[in-house]
Design a protein around this motif. Structure first.
Motif, PDB file in Angstrom:
ATOM      1  N   LEU A  20       0.830  -1.207   0.000  1.00 21.60           N
ATOM      2  CA  LEU A  20       0.000   0.000   0.000  1.00 21.60           C
ATOM      3  C   LEU A  20       0.866   1.259   0.000  1.00 21.60           C
ATOM      4  CD1 LEU A  20      -2.935  -0.929   2.403  1.00 21.60           C
ATOM      5  CD2 LEU A  20      -2.645  -1.425  -0.028  1.00 21.60           C
ATOM      6  N   VAL A  21       1.905   1.262   0.820  1.00 16.81           N
ATOM      7  CA  VAL A  21       2.802   2.416   0.857  1.00 16.81           C
ATOM      8  C   VAL A  21       3.480   2.581  -0.502  1.00 16.81           C
ATOM      9  CG1 VAL A  21       4.934   3.334   1.884  1.00 16.81           C
ATOM     10  CG2 VAL A  21       3.139   2.373   3.349  1.00 16.81           C
ATOM     11  N   GLU A  22       3.899   1.488  -1.110  1.00 18.00           N
ATOM     12  CA  GLU A  22       4.539   1.549  -2.423  1.00 18.00           C
ATOM     13  C   GLU A  22       3.561   2.081  -3.479  1.00 18.00           C
ATOM     14  OE1 GLU A  22       5.926   0.800  -6.210  1.00 18.00           O
ATOM     15  OE2 GLU A  22       4.409  -0.573  -5.448  1.00 18.00           O
ATOM     16  N   CYS A  23       2.296   1.669  -3.391  1.00 21.91           N
ATOM     17  CA  CYS A  23       1.277   2.172  -4.320  1.00 21.91           C
ATOM     18  C   CYS A  23       1.119   3.679  -4.189  1.00 21.91           C
ATOM     19  CB  CYS A  23      -0.068   1.488  -4.066  1.00 21.91           C
ATOM     20  SG  CYS A  23      -0.154  -0.213  -4.659  1.00 21.91           S
ATOM     21  N   VAL A  24       1.063   4.173  -2.974  1.00 19.53           N
ATOM     22  CA  VAL A  24       0.893   5.609  -2.768  1.00 19.53           C
ATOM     23  C   VAL A  24       2.086   6.361  -3.358  1.00 19.53           C
ATOM     24  CG1 VAL A  24       0.664   7.450  -1.060  1.00 19.53           C
ATOM     25  CG2 VAL A  24      -0.613   5.326  -0.792  1.00 19.53           C
ATOM     26  N   ALA A  75      -4.469  -9.591 -11.029  1.00 13.73           N
ATOM     27  CA  ALA A  75      -3.249 -10.360 -11.236  1.00 13.73           C
ATOM     28  C   ALA A  75      -1.988  -9.494 -11.207  1.00 13.73           C
ATOM     29  CB  ALA A  75      -3.326 -11.111 -12.570  1.00 13.73           C
ATOM     30  N   THR A  76      -2.143  -8.195 -11.427  1.00 16.76           N
ATOM     31  CA  THR A  76      -0.978  -7.297 -11.415  1.00 16.76           C
ATOM     32  C   THR A  76      -0.673  -6.754 -10.025  1.00 16.76           C
ATOM     33  OG1 THR A  76      -2.249  -5.294 -11.914  1.00 16.76           O
ATOM     34  CG2 THR A  76      -1.447  -6.595 -13.800  1.00 16.76           C
ATOM     35  N   GLY A  77      -1.573  -6.955  -9.066  1.00 16.26           N
ATOM     36  CA  GLY A  77      -1.346  -6.483  -7.708  1.00 16.26           C
ATOM     37  C   GLY A  77      -2.446  -5.561  -7.217  1.00 16.26           C
ATOM     38  N   VAL A  78      -2.132  -4.768  -6.208  1.00 16.64           N
ATOM     39  CA  VAL A  78      -3.095  -3.852  -5.602  1.00 16.64           C
ATOM     40  C   VAL A  78      -3.435  -2.755  -6.605  1.00 16.64           C
ATOM     41  CG1 VAL A  78      -3.481  -2.171  -3.745  1.00 16.64           C
ATOM     42  CG2 VAL A  78      -2.265  -4.305  -3.261  1.00 16.64           C
ATOM     43  N   ARG A  79      -4.725  -2.527  -6.794  1.00 15.39           N
ATOM     44  CA  ARG A  79      -5.181  -1.483  -7.722  1.00 15.39           C
ATOM     45  C   ARG A  79      -5.900  -0.355  -6.997  1.00 15.39           C
ATOM     46  NH1 ARG A  79      -4.700  -3.107 -13.004  1.00 15.39           N
ATOM     47  NH2 ARG A  79      -4.566  -0.857 -13.277  1.00 15.39           N
ATOM     48  N   ALA A  80      -6.367  -0.633  -5.776  1.00 17.03           N
ATOM     49  CA  ALA A  80      -7.039   0.379  -4.954  1.00 17.03           C
ATOM     50  C   ALA A  80      -7.144  -0.164  -3.535  1.00 17.03           C
ATOM     51  CB  ALA A  80      -8.425   0.695  -5.504  1.00 17.03           C
TER      52      ALA A  80
END
Length: 166
Positions: free
Chosen positions: A15-19, A57-62
């Motif tokens: 989640l931190v990486e997504c942000v 399949a690609t990971g966290v989207r939201a």
């Protein structure tokens, strides 16, 4: 569309990486190094059961980090929401909020609260479109009721509330 699931403590790094990658999403800090202050691990350690992750399949989207108040049995709070810019405008955030509302109502919560930076016009418009009302305040900035120093000196916030059916 990504599948929705309950958050896990092990999601924290993702989640931190997504942000960091998504940059300017609702609630995102001015500088990526501040993410740990807005999204500390303790939120998932204590509120993973009320937080949601949408992934494919690609990971966290939201994701939505939310909690049920320990001090107010009728209240829930949305703390942080992030949506992959490639998926914005497709109803993913709306779906996260709807799922959070439903789960909060099932737990006996009757009101959901949220706050955002007073200059985050996209977030303000989004919350109002979902039926959130603005909390009144003695202060006003840019025509909005603002709670000065809400999250510390100089960190003014626009606060929202929405009644939910149980």
């Amino acid at each position: 569309m990504p599948l929705l699931r309950r958050a896990r403590v092990s999601d924290h790094a993702a989640l931190v990486e997504c942000v960091h990658r998504w940059g300017d999403g609702p609630g995102a800090p001015a500088e990526p190094r501040d993410v740990s202050l807005l999204l500390p691990r303790v939120f998932l350690q204590s509120f993973s059961g009320t937080s949601l992750v949408a992934e494919d399949a690609t990971g966290v989207r939201a994701f939505l980090v939310g909690l049920h108040s320990a001090d107010h049995d009728d209240r829930a709070h949305i703390h942080f929401v992030g949506v992959d810019p490639a998926l914005r405008g497709r109803g993913l955030a709306r779906g996260l909020y709807a799922a959070f509302f439903a789960r909060a109502a099932e737990a006996g919560r009757r009101e959901v609260r949220a706050a955002t930076w007073h200059r985050n016009t996209g977030s303000i418009a989004f919350h109002q479109a979902l039926g959130f009302s603005l909390d009144t305040s003695e202060s006003e900035l840019d025509g909005l009721p603002v709670h000065r120093d809400y999250d510390g000196p100089g960190h003014h916030r626009v606060c929202f509330r929405k009644a939910i059916a149980g």
